[in-house]
Structure formats: structure tokens, C-alpha cells
Design an enzyme around this catalytic site. Structure first.
Site, PDB file in Angstrom:
ATOM      1  N   HIS A   1       0.836  -1.209   0.000  1.00  0.00           N
ATOM      2  CA  HIS A   1       0.000   0.000   0.000  1.00  0.00           C
ATOM      3  C   HIS A   1       0.872   1.262   0.000  1.00  0.00           C
ATOM      4  O   HIS A   1       0.697   2.148  -0.856  1.00  0.00           O
ATOM      5  CB  HIS A   1      -0.906  -0.026   1.236  1.00  0.00           C
ATOM      6  CG  HIS A   1      -1.814   1.145   1.379  1.00  0.00           C
ATOM      7  ND1 HIS A   1      -3.162   1.093   1.104  1.00  0.00           N
ATOM      8  CD2 HIS A   1      -1.571   2.424   1.780  1.00  0.00           C
ATOM      9  CE1 HIS A   1      -3.703   2.276   1.324  1.00  0.00           C
ATOM     10  NE2 HIS A   1      -2.762   3.101   1.734  1.00  0.00           N
ATOM     11  N   GLU A   2       1.799   1.328   0.938  1.00  0.00           N
ATOM     12  CA  GLU A   2       2.643   2.521   1.027  1.00  0.00           C
ATOM     13  C   GLU A   2       3.564   2.635  -0.185  1.00  0.00           C
ATOM     14  O   GLU A   2       3.868   3.749  -0.640  1.00  0.00           O
ATOM     15  CB  GLU A   2       3.451   2.512   2.326  1.00  0.00           C
ATOM     16  CG  GLU A   2       2.614   2.515   3.594  1.00  0.00           C
ATOM     17  CD  GLU A   2       1.575   3.624   3.635  1.00  0.00           C
ATOM     18  OE1 GLU A   2       1.829   4.708   3.056  1.00  0.00           O
ATOM     19  OE2 GLU A   2       0.510   3.430   4.240  1.00  0.00           O
TER      20      GLU A   2
ATOM     21  N   GLU B   1      -6.023   7.425  -2.907  1.00  0.00           N
ATOM     22  CA  GLU B   1      -5.769   6.041  -2.522  1.00  0.00           C
ATOM     23  C   GLU B   1      -5.739   5.076  -3.705  1.00  0.00           C
ATOM     24  O   GLU B   1      -5.560   3.877  -3.519  1.00  0.00           O
ATOM     25  CB  GLU B   1      -6.820   5.578  -1.511  1.00  0.00           C
ATOM     26  CG  GLU B   1      -6.748   6.289  -0.174  1.00  0.00           C
ATOM     27  CD  GLU B   1      -5.415   6.092   0.546  1.00  0.00           C
ATOM     28  OE1 GLU B   1      -4.812   5.012   0.402  1.00  0.00           O
ATOM     29  OE2 GLU B   1      -4.971   7.024   1.241  1.00  0.00           O
TER      30      GLU B   1
ATOM     31  N   HIS C   1       1.769   4.550  -2.904  1.00  0.00           N
ATOM     32  CA  HIS C   1       1.883   6.010  -2.751  1.00  0.00           C
ATOM     33  C   HIS C   1       3.267   6.479  -3.182  1.00  0.00           C
ATOM     34  O   HIS C   1       3.408   7.492  -3.881  1.00  0.00           O
ATOM     35  CB  HIS C   1       1.652   6.402  -1.289  1.00  0.00           C
ATOM     36  CG  HIS C   1       0.235   6.288  -0.828  1.00  0.00           C
ATOM     37  ND1 HIS C   1      -0.814   6.918  -1.461  1.00  0.00           N
ATOM     38  CD2 HIS C   1      -0.312   5.622   0.227  1.00  0.00           C
ATOM     39  CE1 HIS C   1      -1.950   6.647  -0.822  1.00  0.00           C
ATOM     40  NE2 HIS C   1      -1.671   5.863   0.206  1.00  0.00           N
TER      41      HIS C   1
END
Length: 215
Positions: A117-118, A147, A121
Site C-alpha cells: 500500500h505505502e 488512494e 503512494h
């Protein structure tokens, strides 16, 4: 946990990034100062040209004494022609399970998901082609879209060829049992209806505040 050893998960994630973004991610410890011995540093290169296009710090482990809970990505250096910055640098911070004794960092599936997830980003920041700082990377992105890249990366953990490229027992090398993978896929949609209702409530409240509330 035994099937998600941190270095194996990283190798799998970087292999995925190479396949879909045509980049090479290489460990570059020692080329930048770090704030803790846990922290890793990586360089990102374009596979075709070999050009160094980005770098990032990864602080993967929980340290309750001096590190707040949660996980986040942040900007260290943003791409900007005006500031003569062509190589963006990101911070990726997690609170995963640290090594214990002679055992390496063995992650839960949720921790692996958080790392992906990170990284999503971070990739939006690092792979930007925009050269105006205000719209480069994660800057200037509408809140309802921030997101998207992170959840895009998360979903690859449910792609069987991707997951089985690295989900192997850290001692025996045996792959994750198939029945366990099926359970992981099933838990992804458990309670999805309740989560959808939660999001609808947020939307209703937002519309109510913007339509009828006079500050």
C-alpha cells in the site's frame, strides 16, 4: 508469518514493479544518511535507459519507544524544474514485525499488504513525469483519488502468480499452502457489505453538510 519474510516480500514487490513499470529497484545503503540502523535506502532506475530516476527510504519495523504507530508515505524531495530537482525521494514508513533473535522479520499478511500500500503512494511520487512541483507526484491529486495507486498495489497480493513468486517458507522454501491462499482471498471480501454501508454513510453526511449546513 513464516511465508512472508521481509526480504522475500521486497524482492517480490520489486519484481512486480519491474514487470509493470519497467524499473529496477536496488538497495543503496550507505549512499544516504539514515536516522536509525533499521532504515534501508533504495535507488530506482529506468530499465531501458539505466537512468537513476528516484530513491526512497524504507523504515520497516515497529519501534514503540520512538516511533508512532501506523504506516505512511511522505515526500523527502519532490520533483521540480524550478528548484532544479529531477530525482524525487520518498519516505516509506511501516510498523512491521522486526527480527527476533536469529529469526528474520516475518510479516503478517496484513503487514505485507501495508507495505505494498505505502509503496503504491511512493511510486506515484517517484515515477511522476510532471516537472512542476505543485502537480508532480502526489501533489495536486484530488482527495477522492489519492488512494488509487496504493490500493492498486495492494490488489497484486491477491494475484496468484505474483504472490507465489515470493510467498515461500523462510526455512524450507515450501510455497504458501493453496488452502491458505484461498482463505486470504475469502477474507478480503468478508464484511464488504458493511464497509460499503459505512462509505455510503460518509457520503450522505458529506452531502448533508455541504447542502444544508450554513457556517
Amino acid at each position: 508469518r513464516p511465508y512472508f519474510e521481509l526480504n522475500s516480500v521486497l524482492d517480490g514487490m520489486f519484481d512486480l514493479c519491474g514487470r509493470i513499470f519497467d524499473i529496477d529497484v536496488k538497495r543503496a545503503d550507505g549512499s544516504a544518511e539514515v536516522w536509525n540502523s533499521d532504515v534501508m535506502y533504495f535507488d530506482v532506475h529506468d530499465k531501458t535507459s539505466g537512468k537513476h530516476i528516484a530513491s526512497f527510504y524504507l523504515d520497516p519495523y515497529s519501534r514503540p519507544a520512538d516511533k508512532r504507530p501506523g504506516a505512511w508515505m511522505d515526500v523527502c524531495i519532490g520533483k521540480s524544474d524550478a528548484c532544479e530537482r529531477d530525482v524525487p525521494v520518498a519516505y516509506l514508513t511501516c510498523n512491521g514485525s522486526p527480527p527476533v533473535g536469529d529469526k528474520p522479520s516475518l510479516m503478517t499478511f496484513r503487514e505485507a499488504e501495508t507495505l505494498f500500500h505505502e509503496a503504491g503512494h511512493g511510486l506515484q511520487h517517484m515515477l511522476t513525469r510532471a516537472s512542476v512541483g505543485d502537480v508532480a507526484g502526489i501533489n495536486g491529486v484530488d482527495w477522492d483519488a489519492v488512494e488509487l495507486p496504493s490500493q492498486f498495489m495492494e490488489n497484486w497480493l491477491y494475484d496468484e502468480p505474483t504472490l507465489y513468486g515470493f510467498a515461500k517458507h523462510y526455512e524450507t522454501g515450501e510455497p504458501l499452502p493453496k488452502e491458505m491462499f484461498e482463505k486470504l482471498k475469502m477474507q478480503k471480501t468478508y464484511g464488504a457489505g458493511m464497509m460499503a454501508c459505512r462509505q455510503l454513510l460518509f457520503g450522505q453526511m458529506d452531502l448533508e453538510l455541504h447542502s444544508n449546513f450554513d457556517a
